[in-house]
Scaffold this active site. Sequence first.
Site, PDB file in Angstrom:
ATOM      1  N   ARG A   4      29.289  12.166  -6.777  1.00  0.00           N
ATOM      2  CA  ARG A   4      30.500  12.370  -5.978  1.00  0.00           C
ATOM      3  C   ARG A   4      30.187  12.415  -4.493  1.00  0.00           C
ATOM      4  NH1 ARG A   4      31.698  17.665  -9.313  1.00  0.00           N
ATOM      5  NH2 ARG A   4      29.471  17.650  -8.876  1.00  0.00           N
ATOM      6  N   HIS A  29      35.944  12.780 -14.352  1.00  0.00           N
ATOM      7  CA  HIS A  29      35.209  12.243 -15.504  1.00  0.00           C
ATOM      8  C   HIS A  29      35.941  11.017 -16.060  1.00  0.00           C
ATOM      9  CE1 HIS A  29      33.816  16.633 -16.144  1.00  0.00           C
ATOM     10  NE2 HIS A  29      32.765  15.972 -15.735  1.00  0.00           N
ATOM     11  N   LYS A  74      24.354  28.261 -21.767  1.00  0.00           N
ATOM     12  CA  LYS A  74      25.517  28.512 -20.908  1.00  0.00           C
ATOM     13  C   LYS A  74      26.573  29.281 -21.687  1.00  0.00           C
ATOM     14  CE  LYS A  74      25.193  24.417 -17.971  1.00  0.00           C
ATOM     15  NZ  LYS A  74      25.886  23.167 -17.619  1.00  0.00           N
ATOM     16  N   SER A  84      34.393  20.545 -12.921  1.00  0.00           N
ATOM     17  CA  SER A  84      34.886  21.384 -14.020  1.00  0.00           C
ATOM     18  C   SER A  84      34.841  22.862 -13.618  1.00  0.00           C
ATOM     19  CB  SER A  84      34.028  21.179 -15.269  1.00  0.00           C
ATOM     20  OG  SER A  84      34.149  19.869 -15.728  1.00  0.00           O
TER      21      SER A  84
HETATM   22  O1  PNS Z   1      27.494  17.831 -16.771  1.00  0.00           O
HETATM   23  P1  PNS Z   1      26.114  18.379 -16.565  1.00  0.00           P
HETATM   24  O2  PNS Z   1      26.050  19.800 -17.035  1.00  0.00           O
HETATM   25  O3  PNS Z   1      25.612  18.180 -15.163  1.00  0.00           O
HETATM   26  O4  PNS Z   1      25.141  17.515 -17.546  1.00  0.00           O
HETATM   27  C1  PNS Z   1      23.772  17.770 -17.589  1.00  0.00           C
HETATM   28  C2  PNS Z   1      23.111  16.980 -18.739  1.00  0.00           C
HETATM   29  C3  PNS Z   1      23.810  17.255 -20.058  1.00  0.00           C
HETATM   30  C4  PNS Z   1      23.194  15.494 -18.431  1.00  0.00           C
HETATM   31  C5  PNS Z   1      21.609  17.400 -18.783  1.00  0.00           C
HETATM   32  O5  PNS Z   1      21.520  18.796 -18.790  1.00  0.00           O
HETATM   33  C6  PNS Z   1      20.880  16.858 -20.001  1.00  0.00           C
HETATM   34  O6  PNS Z   1      20.675  15.685 -20.140  1.00  0.00           O
HETATM   35  N1  PNS Z   1      20.472  17.766 -20.913  1.00  0.00           N
HETATM   36  C7  PNS Z   1      19.799  17.434 -22.149  1.00  0.00           C
HETATM   37  C8  PNS Z   1      18.378  17.983 -22.203  1.00  0.00           C
HETATM   38  C9  PNS Z   1      17.437  17.062 -21.469  1.00  0.00           C
HETATM   39  O7  PNS Z   1      17.253  15.916 -21.814  1.00  0.00           O
HETATM   40  N2  PNS Z   1      16.808  17.609 -20.407  1.00  0.00           N
HETATM   41  C10 PNS Z   1      15.934  16.880 -19.525  1.00  0.00           C
HETATM   42  C11 PNS Z   1      16.743  16.166 -18.465  1.00  0.00           C
HETATM   43  S1  PNS Z   1      15.705  15.409 -17.285  1.00  0.00           S
END
Ligand code: PNS
Length: 160
Positions: free
Chosen positions: A92, A19, A43, A130
């Site tokens: 990645r 990150h 989660k 993570s």
């Molecule tokens: O690190 P992660 O868990 O892969 O991040 C995922 C994240 C936070 C980018 C994604 O879950 C997100 O944007 N969530 C917010 C809710 C949202 O907008 N959902 C629609 C996404 S298309």
Amino acid sequence: MKTSIAIYPGSFDPVTNGHLDLIERGEKMFDLLIVAVLRNAEKSPLFSVAERVEMLREVTRQWSGVEVEVFDGLLVDYARKRHAGVILRGIRAISDYEYELQMALMNRKLEPRLETVFMLPGETYSYLSSKLVREIAQLGGPLQGLVPPVVEERLRAKIS
Ligand code: PNS
């Protein structure tokens, strides 16, 4: 001159060197890079949102163009609120691509003015996540080189 605001969203449970590598690259490209931690009730995280934010602020404090915040709800709504034009995400390996593509296209459908920019972290971090860091910490393995020292300390304290 840089004139843009980008959001780097994620769970960051906890922030890894992968990150950080991406934040360092993003910080060079954008006027302001907002590292946005999702407050996700579904989660069961290892670190609370407050702990994750605290660690992120500590490890990014050398960059004046980086802010760390928490967000709720849709990412596109948060981006609008912060006047950001870009979502930054790291890819990645090819295995990340399908999920990232789906998310980027859905975000584009929800807000066509928002662009998702993908960056590659340094190849040293291509296997780092993570989730694996949490597992290694829980099983007492070495964390050196995977997370910043302050995060390693927090992980050890949390697990013990
Ligand atoms: O690190 P992660 O868990 O892969 O991040 C995922 C994240 C936070 C980018 C994604 O879950 C997100 O944007 N969530 C917010 C809710 C949202 O907008 N959902 C629609 C996404 S298309």
